[in-house]
Design an enzyme around this catalytic site. Structure first.
Site, PDB file in Angstrom:
ATOM      1  N   ASN A   1      -1.002  -9.950   6.942  1.00  0.00           N
ATOM      2  CA  ASN A   1      -2.085  -9.495   7.821  1.00  0.00           C
ATOM      3  C   ASN A   1      -2.918 -10.734   8.153  1.00  0.00           C
ATOM      4  O   ASN A   1      -3.696 -11.200   7.318  1.00  0.00           O
ATOM      5  CB  ASN A   1      -2.929  -8.434   7.105  1.00  0.00           C
ATOM      6  CG  ASN A   1      -4.157  -8.028   7.907  1.00  0.00           C
ATOM      7  OD1 ASN A   1      -4.307  -8.422   9.065  1.00  0.00           O
ATOM      8  ND2 ASN A   1      -5.026  -7.241   7.293  1.00  0.00           N
TER       9      ASN A   1
ATOM     10  N   LYS B   1      -5.299 -11.044  10.095  1.00  0.00           N
ATOM     11  CA  LYS B   1      -6.701 -10.732  10.432  1.00  0.00           C
ATOM     12  C   LYS B   1      -7.103 -11.491  11.705  1.00  0.00           C
ATOM     13  O   LYS B   1      -6.247 -11.692  12.574  1.00  0.00           O
ATOM     14  CB  LYS B   1      -7.606 -11.024   9.231  1.00  0.00           C
ATOM     15  CG  LYS B   1      -7.083 -10.309   7.972  1.00  0.00           C
ATOM     16  CD  LYS B   1      -8.034 -10.271   6.830  1.00  0.00           C
ATOM     17  CE  LYS B   1      -7.393  -9.527   5.668  1.00  0.00           C
ATOM     18  NZ  LYS B   1      -8.272  -9.416   4.505  1.00  0.00           N
TER      19      LYS B   1
ATOM     20  N   HIS C   1      -7.322  -0.218   7.328  1.00  0.00           N
ATOM     21  CA  HIS C   1      -7.685  -1.378   6.508  1.00  0.00           C
ATOM     22  C   HIS C   1      -9.159  -1.263   6.113  1.00  0.00           C
ATOM     23  O   HIS C   1      -9.989  -0.802   6.902  1.00  0.00           O
ATOM     24  CB  HIS C   1      -7.439  -2.688   7.258  1.00  0.00           C
ATOM     25  CG  HIS C   1      -7.532  -3.882   6.360  1.00  0.00           C
ATOM     26  ND1 HIS C   1      -8.739  -4.424   6.004  1.00  0.00           N
ATOM     27  CD2 HIS C   1      -6.583  -4.574   5.707  1.00  0.00           C
ATOM     28  CE1 HIS C   1      -8.509  -5.436   5.162  1.00  0.00           C
ATOM     29  NE2 HIS C   1      -7.213  -5.549   4.974  1.00  0.00           N
TER      30      HIS C   1
ATOM     31  N   GLU D   1     -11.458  -3.347   5.975  1.00  0.00           N
ATOM     32  CA  GLU D   1     -12.407  -4.013   6.874  1.00  0.00           C
ATOM     33  C   GLU D   1     -12.734  -3.125   8.073  1.00  0.00           C
ATOM     34  O   GLU D   1     -13.856  -3.146   8.583  1.00  0.00           O
ATOM     35  CB  GLU D   1     -11.837  -5.378   7.301  1.00  0.00           C
ATOM     36  CG  GLU D   1     -11.935  -6.384   6.159  1.00  0.00           C
ATOM     37  CD  GLU D   1     -10.810  -7.408   6.097  1.00  0.00           C
ATOM     38  OE1 GLU D   1     -10.128  -7.641   7.106  1.00  0.00           O
ATOM     39  OE2 GLU D   1     -10.627  -7.987   4.998  1.00  0.00           O
TER      40      GLU D   1
ATOM     41  N   GLU E   1      -5.078  -1.567  -1.622  1.00  0.00           N
ATOM     42  CA  GLU E   1      -5.856  -2.796  -1.551  1.00  0.00           C
ATOM     43  C   GLU E   1      -7.238  -2.544  -2.143  1.00  0.00           C
ATOM     44  O   GLU E   1      -8.136  -2.043  -1.443  1.00  0.00           O
ATOM     45  CB  GLU E   1      -6.015  -3.241  -0.090  1.00  0.00           C
ATOM     46  CG  GLU E   1      -4.707  -3.524   0.613  1.00  0.00           C
ATOM     47  CD  GLU E   1      -4.872  -4.527   1.755  1.00  0.00           C
ATOM     48  OE1 GLU E   1      -4.190  -5.548   1.715  1.00  0.00           O
ATOM     49  OE2 GLU E   1      -5.699  -4.314   2.652  1.00  0.00           O
TER      50      GLU E   1
ATOM     51  N   GLY F   1      -9.760 -11.059  -0.365  1.00  0.00           N
ATOM     52  CA  GLY F   1     -10.395 -12.310   0.052  1.00  0.00           C
ATOM     53  C   GLY F   1     -11.350 -12.892  -0.976  1.00  0.00           C
ATOM     54  O   GLY F   1     -12.116 -13.803  -0.667  1.00  0.00           O
TER      55      GLY F   1
ATOM     56  N   SER G   1      -5.800 -10.778  -2.609  1.00  0.00           N
ATOM     57  CA  SER G   1      -5.661 -12.093  -3.254  1.00  0.00           C
ATOM     58  C   SER G   1      -4.289 -12.311  -3.873  1.00  0.00           C
ATOM     59  O   SER G   1      -4.167 -12.966  -4.899  1.00  0.00           O
ATOM     60  CB  SER G   1      -6.773 -12.299  -4.296  1.00  0.00           C
ATOM     61  OG  SER G   1      -8.051 -12.247  -3.666  1.00  0.00           O
TER      62      SER G   1
HETATM   63  P1  13P Z   1      -6.344 -11.422   0.965  1.00  0.00           P
HETATM   64  O1  13P Z   1      -4.865 -11.628   0.634  1.00  0.00           O
HETATM   65  O2  13P Z   1      -6.911 -12.527   1.778  1.00  0.00           O
HETATM   66  O3  13P Z   1      -7.137 -11.067  -0.237  1.00  0.00           O
HETATM   67  O4  13P Z   1      -6.393 -10.131   1.938  1.00  0.00           O
HETATM   68  C1  13P Z   1      -5.715  -8.992   1.585  1.00  0.00           C
HETATM   69  C2  13P Z   1      -5.746  -8.052   2.728  1.00  0.00           C
HETATM   70  O5  13P Z   1      -6.798  -7.542   3.085  1.00  0.00           O
HETATM   71  C3  13P Z   1      -4.498  -7.787   3.443  1.00  0.00           C
HETATM   72  O6  13P Z   1      -4.629  -6.731   4.335  1.00  0.00           O
END
Ligand code: 13P
Length: 250
Positions: free
Chosen positions: A9, A11, A95, A97, A167, A173, A212
């Site tokens: 992803n 982002k 997601h 976010e 997640e 992150g 992560s």
């Molecule tokens: P990170 O791998 O940067 O922690 O993000 C995970 C994520 O949100 C994947 O959709």
């Protein structure tokens, strides 16, 4: 046997130039990835570029989000059929976010899931608890609520060609990865929840871990019986790191 899936992803990251370099790196290394299915989810503006570069390779691609609607006056939105038209196989829905920053409700996410699936995309449904929810001991209730919104609307059979990504929000992150035991516990809970409705669907369902995940922690997470791959954020932006995770899935 479930084929592992490692999906990146990206982002809101990248430029024409960096995307071209990343795709070249992935194409150069994908031959070594034997077992896992590999996919990338770029910002939608890069999907034509990704399609051009990856067509004919074993790497799939998908959208990071999708509209609930098929077409019409929905400024800024992208429909499932548009993603399909540009070769997408997957669409991430729900997601954290988007749930947090765009106030997406469980009900809205379920409608997005339905739109993606209805057009022939495989939805990747993201679920997971915040740190506060984990500390309150309601991780399972939160994941159950997020999954049941889809199950109640679409029925359990709708998960047959979908993917779930667990997640934990506190691991996204932050560099704070869930321990393999913590992740496995929730993955097993999710599979059990679905098995209560349909054991066959639950057995075939791929449940990815996200938060992560890096080349150096992927193998121990992916060794757990109910962790069938990863949804990778930061580490999917570097070809070497992403391919390292894909290799760990072998
Ligand atoms: P990170 O791998 O940067 O922690 O993000 C995970 C994520 O949100 C994947 O959709």
């Amino acid at each position: 046997m479930r084929q592992p899936l490692v999906a990146g992803n990206w982002k809101m990251n990248g430029s024409r130039e960096s995307v071209a370099a990343l795709l070249e790196g992935l194409k150069a290394g994908i031959g070594q990835v034997g077992k896992a299915e590999v996919a990338v989810c770029p910002p939608s503006i890069f999907i034509p570029q990704v399609e051009e570069a990856l067509r004919g390779t074993p790497i799939a691609w998908g959208g990071q989000d999708v509209s609930t609607e098929a077409s019409g006056a929905y400024t800024g939105e992208i429909s499932a059929s548009m993603l399909l038209d540009f070769g997408c196989a997957y669409a991430i829905v729900g997601h954290s976010e988007r749930r947090t920053l765009h106030c997406e409700s469980d009900e809205l996410v379920a409608r997005k899931f339905a739109a993606a699936r209805g057009a022939g995309l495989k939805p990747i449904l993201c679920v997971g608890e915040t740190l506060e929810e984990r500390e309150q001991g309601v991780t399972e209730q939160v994941c159950a609520r997020q999954i049941d919104a889809v199950l109640d609307r679409e029925g359990v059979a709708a998960l047959a060609d979908a993917v779930i990504a667990y997640e934990p929000v506190w691991a996204i992150g932050t560099g704070k990865v869930a321990s393999p035991e913590q992740a496995q516990e929730v993955h097993a809970f999710i599979r059990g929840r679905i098995a209560a409705r349909d054991a066959g669907v639950a057995e075939g369902l791929r449940i990815l871990y996200g938060g992560s995940m890096k080349p150096d922690n992927a193998a121990e997470l992916l060794a757990k019986p109910d962790i069938d791959g990863g949804l990778i954020g930061g580490a999917s932006l570097k070809a070497g790191d992403f391919l390292g995770i894909c290799l760990a899935a072998n």
